[in-house]
Write a protein that holds these residues in place. Structure first.
Motif, PDB file in Angstrom:
ATOM      1  N   ALA A 155       0.763  -1.329  -0.037  1.00  0.00           N
ATOM      2  CA  ALA A 155      -0.243   0.240   0.461  1.00  0.00           C
ATOM      3  C   ALA A 155       0.882   1.286  -0.349  1.00  0.00           C
ATOM      4  O   ALA A 155       0.290   1.862  -0.570  1.00  0.00           O
ATOM      5  CB  ALA A 155      -0.341  -0.024   1.251  1.00  0.00           C
ATOM      6  N   GLY A 156       2.074   0.895   0.715  1.00  0.00           N
ATOM      7  CA  GLY A 156       2.684   2.325   0.724  1.00  0.00           C
ATOM      8  C   GLY A 156       3.933   2.933  -0.493  1.00  0.00           C
ATOM      9  O   GLY A 156       3.127   3.776  -1.048  1.00  0.00           O
ATOM     10  N   ILE A 157       3.467   1.697  -1.108  1.00  0.00           N
ATOM     11  CA  ILE A 157       4.367   1.719  -2.971  1.00  0.00           C
ATOM     12  C   ILE A 157       3.712   2.129  -3.486  1.00  0.00           C
ATOM     13  O   ILE A 157       4.065   3.520  -4.078  1.00  0.00           O
ATOM     14  CB  ILE A 157       5.098   0.593  -2.764  1.00  0.00           C
ATOM     15  CG1 ILE A 157       6.200   0.196  -1.827  1.00  0.00           C
ATOM     16  CG2 ILE A 157       5.812   0.227  -4.476  1.00  0.00           C
ATOM     17  CD1 ILE A 157       7.255  -1.109  -2.421  1.00  0.00           C
ATOM     18  N   GLU A 158       2.312   1.728  -3.711  1.00  0.00           N
ATOM     19  CA  GLU A 158       1.569   1.895  -4.906  1.00  0.00           C
ATOM     20  C   GLU A 158       0.763   3.593  -4.505  1.00  0.00           C
ATOM     21  O   GLU A 158       1.166   4.514  -5.151  1.00  0.00           O
ATOM     22  CB  GLU A 158       0.265   1.200  -4.138  1.00  0.00           C
ATOM     23  CG  GLU A 158       0.080   0.351  -5.133  1.00  0.00           C
ATOM     24  CD  GLU A 158       0.730  -0.060  -6.564  1.00  0.00           C
ATOM     25  OE1 GLU A 158       0.431   0.875  -7.087  1.00  0.00           O
ATOM     26  OE2 GLU A 158       1.542  -0.478  -6.870  1.00  0.00           O
ATOM     27  N   ILE A 159       0.624   3.766  -3.556  1.00  0.00           N
ATOM     28  CA  ILE A 159       0.130   5.644  -2.943  1.00  0.00           C
ATOM     29  C   ILE A 159       1.358   6.680  -3.203  1.00  0.00           C
ATOM     30  O   ILE A 159       0.835   7.241  -3.020  1.00  0.00           O
ATOM     31  CB  ILE A 159       0.208   5.105  -0.611  1.00  0.00           C
ATOM     32  CG1 ILE A 159      -1.233   4.605  -1.046  1.00  0.00           C
ATOM     33  CG2 ILE A 159      -0.559   6.717  -0.807  1.00  0.00           C
ATOM     34  CD1 ILE A 159      -1.676   4.817   0.895  1.00  0.00           C
ATOM     35  N   GLY A 160       2.481   5.996  -2.792  1.00  0.00           N
ATOM     36  CA  GLY A 160       3.986   6.519  -3.581  1.00  0.00           C
ATOM     37  C   GLY A 160       3.465   6.988  -4.417  1.00  0.00           C
ATOM     38  O   GLY A 160       4.367   8.081  -5.141  1.00  0.00           O
ATOM     39  N   LYS A 161       3.630   5.814  -5.483  1.00  0.00           N
ATOM     40  CA  LYS A 161       3.202   6.021  -6.918  1.00  0.00           C
ATOM     41  C   LYS A 161       2.160   7.130  -6.679  1.00  0.00           C
ATOM     42  O   LYS A 161       2.512   7.950  -8.067  1.00  0.00           O
ATOM     43  CB  LYS A 161       3.112   4.765  -7.718  1.00  0.00           C
ATOM     44  CG  LYS A 161       4.294   3.706  -7.891  1.00  0.00           C
ATOM     45  CD  LYS A 161       3.853   2.361  -8.611  1.00  0.00           C
ATOM     46  CE  LYS A 161       5.383   1.570  -7.905  1.00  0.00           C
ATOM     47  NZ  LYS A 161       4.803   0.227  -9.238  1.00  0.00           N
ATOM     48  N   ALA A 162       1.180   6.950  -6.265  1.00  0.00           N
ATOM     49  CA  ALA A 162       0.262   7.629  -6.837  1.00  0.00           C
ATOM     50  C   ALA A 162       0.514   9.468  -6.489  1.00  0.00           C
ATOM     51  O   ALA A 162      -0.081   9.903  -7.325  1.00  0.00           O
ATOM     52  CB  ALA A 162      -0.961   7.331  -6.484  1.00  0.00           C
ATOM     53  N   VAL A 163       0.828   9.615  -5.990  1.00  0.00           N
ATOM     54  CA  VAL A 163       1.816  11.235  -4.725  1.00  0.00           C
ATOM     55  C   VAL A 163       3.150  11.348  -5.192  1.00  0.00           C
ATOM     56  O   VAL A 163       2.699  12.317  -5.175  1.00  0.00           O
ATOM     57  CB  VAL A 163       1.373  11.430  -4.033  1.00  0.00           C
ATOM     58  CG1 VAL A 163      -0.351  10.720  -3.244  1.00  0.00           C
ATOM     59  CG2 VAL A 163       2.435  10.336  -2.639  1.00  0.00           C
TER      60      VAL A 163
ATOM     61  N   SER B 252       5.907  10.496  -4.574  1.00  0.00           N
ATOM     62  CA  SER B 252       6.612  10.641  -3.415  1.00  0.00           C
ATOM     63  C   SER B 252       6.069   8.828  -2.601  1.00  0.00           C
ATOM     64  O   SER B 252       5.356   9.226  -1.303  1.00  0.00           O
ATOM     65  CB  SER B 252       6.460  11.503  -2.368  1.00  0.00           C
ATOM     66  OG  SER B 252       7.040  11.860  -1.731  1.00  0.00           O
ATOM     67  N   TYR B 253       7.788   8.361  -2.489  1.00  0.00           N
ATOM     68  CA  TYR B 253       7.119   6.913  -2.046  1.00  0.00           C
ATOM     69  C   TYR B 253       7.886   6.922  -0.090  1.00  0.00           C
ATOM     70  O   TYR B 253       7.049   6.770   0.671  1.00  0.00           O
ATOM     71  CB  TYR B 253       8.459   6.472  -1.789  1.00  0.00           C
ATOM     72  CG  TYR B 253       8.013   5.488  -3.464  1.00  0.00           C
ATOM     73  CD1 TYR B 253       7.149   4.643  -3.737  1.00  0.00           C
ATOM     74  CD2 TYR B 253       8.945   6.082  -4.425  1.00  0.00           C
ATOM     75  CE1 TYR B 253       7.485   4.329  -4.732  1.00  0.00           C
ATOM     76  CE2 TYR B 253       9.380   5.034  -5.157  1.00  0.00           C
ATOM     77  CZ  TYR B 253       8.698   4.267  -5.915  1.00  0.00           C
ATOM     78  OH  TYR B 253       8.548   3.809  -7.063  1.00  0.00           O
ATOM     79  N   SER B 254       7.888   8.734   0.015  1.00  0.00           N
ATOM     80  CA  SER B 254       8.337   8.385   1.992  1.00  0.00           C
ATOM     81  C   SER B 254       6.711   9.101   2.290  1.00  0.00           C
ATOM     82  O   SER B 254       6.172   8.725   3.475  1.00  0.00           O
ATOM     83  CB  SER B 254       8.829   9.706   2.033  1.00  0.00           C
ATOM     84  OG  SER B 254       8.722  10.717   1.210  1.00  0.00           O
ATOM     85  N   LEU B 255       6.117  10.042   1.084  1.00  0.00           N
ATOM     86  CA  LEU B 255       4.754   9.956   1.900  1.00  0.00           C
ATOM     87  C   LEU B 255       3.735   9.251   1.550  1.00  0.00           C
ATOM     88  O   LEU B 255       3.110   9.007   2.210  1.00  0.00           O
ATOM     89  CB  LEU B 255       3.821  11.594   0.975  1.00  0.00           C
ATOM     90  CG  LEU B 255       2.884  11.740   1.079  1.00  0.00           C
ATOM     91  CD1 LEU B 255       2.952  12.735   2.178  1.00  0.00           C
ATOM     92  CD2 LEU B 255       2.602  12.529   0.085  1.00  0.00           C
ATOM     93  N   GLY B 256       3.556   8.272   0.916  1.00  0.00           N
ATOM     94  CA  GLY B 256       2.405   6.831   0.622  1.00  0.00           C
ATOM     95  C   GLY B 256       2.871   6.445   1.821  1.00  0.00           C
ATOM     96  O   GLY B 256       2.048   6.094   2.939  1.00  0.00           O
ATOM     97  N   PHE B 257       4.364   6.338   2.434  1.00  0.00           N
ATOM     98  CA  PHE B 257       4.416   5.018   3.289  1.00  0.00           C
ATOM     99  C   PHE B 257       4.413   6.250   4.819  1.00  0.00           C
ATOM    100  O   PHE B 257       3.637   5.731   5.503  1.00  0.00           O
ATOM    101  CB  PHE B 257       6.092   4.988   3.621  1.00  0.00           C
ATOM    102  CG  PHE B 257       6.178   4.136   2.971  1.00  0.00           C
ATOM    103  CD1 PHE B 257       5.852   2.255   3.394  1.00  0.00           C
ATOM    104  CD2 PHE B 257       7.160   4.228   1.596  1.00  0.00           C
ATOM    105  CE1 PHE B 257       5.979   1.462   2.457  1.00  0.00           C
ATOM    106  CE2 PHE B 257       7.613   2.943   0.915  1.00  0.00           C
ATOM    107  CZ  PHE B 257       7.184   1.638   1.288  1.00  0.00           C
TER     108      PHE B 257
END
Length: 115
Positions: free
Chosen positions: A65-73, A75-80
């Motif tokens: 989920a962190g990786i996918e959210i990071g791709k969407a925004v 920024s991986y750190s923002l996803g995590f």
């Protein structure tokens, strides 16, 4: 003399019944302790086994989920960070509902423990 013999016989009989009661009570309590111990150990084993697999699954799902959210925004750190905030919010909700969990657990275990 027969009155004293009858009293002695009655006393011996009552003493024998008392001893049988104490032995039976002792055996009952030993069985009850064994039952509660085995139920507790079984529950702890199931919780540990189930919990470890659930933790591993949740860990992998969180990373995905962190990786996918990071791709969407972008920024991986923002996803995590967003995944971490989601867990934090869930933790607060569970903390606020702790009284309901306590009541549920007491009802479930109370019936097993006292029967």
């Amino acid at each position: 003399m027969s009155v004293f013999d009858d009293i002695n016989h009655t006393t011996d009989k009552a003493s024998h019944i008392g001893e049988r009661y104490i032995k039976a009570s002792h055996q009952y309590f030993r069985l009850k302790v064994f039952q509660q111990l085995t139920l507790s150990l079984s529950l702890a084993t199931k919780v540990i086994a189930f919990g470890s697999f659930m933790f591993a699954g949740l860990l992998f799902l969180s990373i995905a989920a962190g990786i996918e959210i990071g791709k969407a925004v972008s920024s991986y750190s923002l996803g995590f960070l967003l995944v971490g905030i989601a867990y934090f919010v869930i933790s607060i909700i569970i903390y606020m509902m702790r009284a309901k969990f306590n009541t549920y657990i007491i009802k479930k275990l109370g019936s097993k423990f006292f029967n």
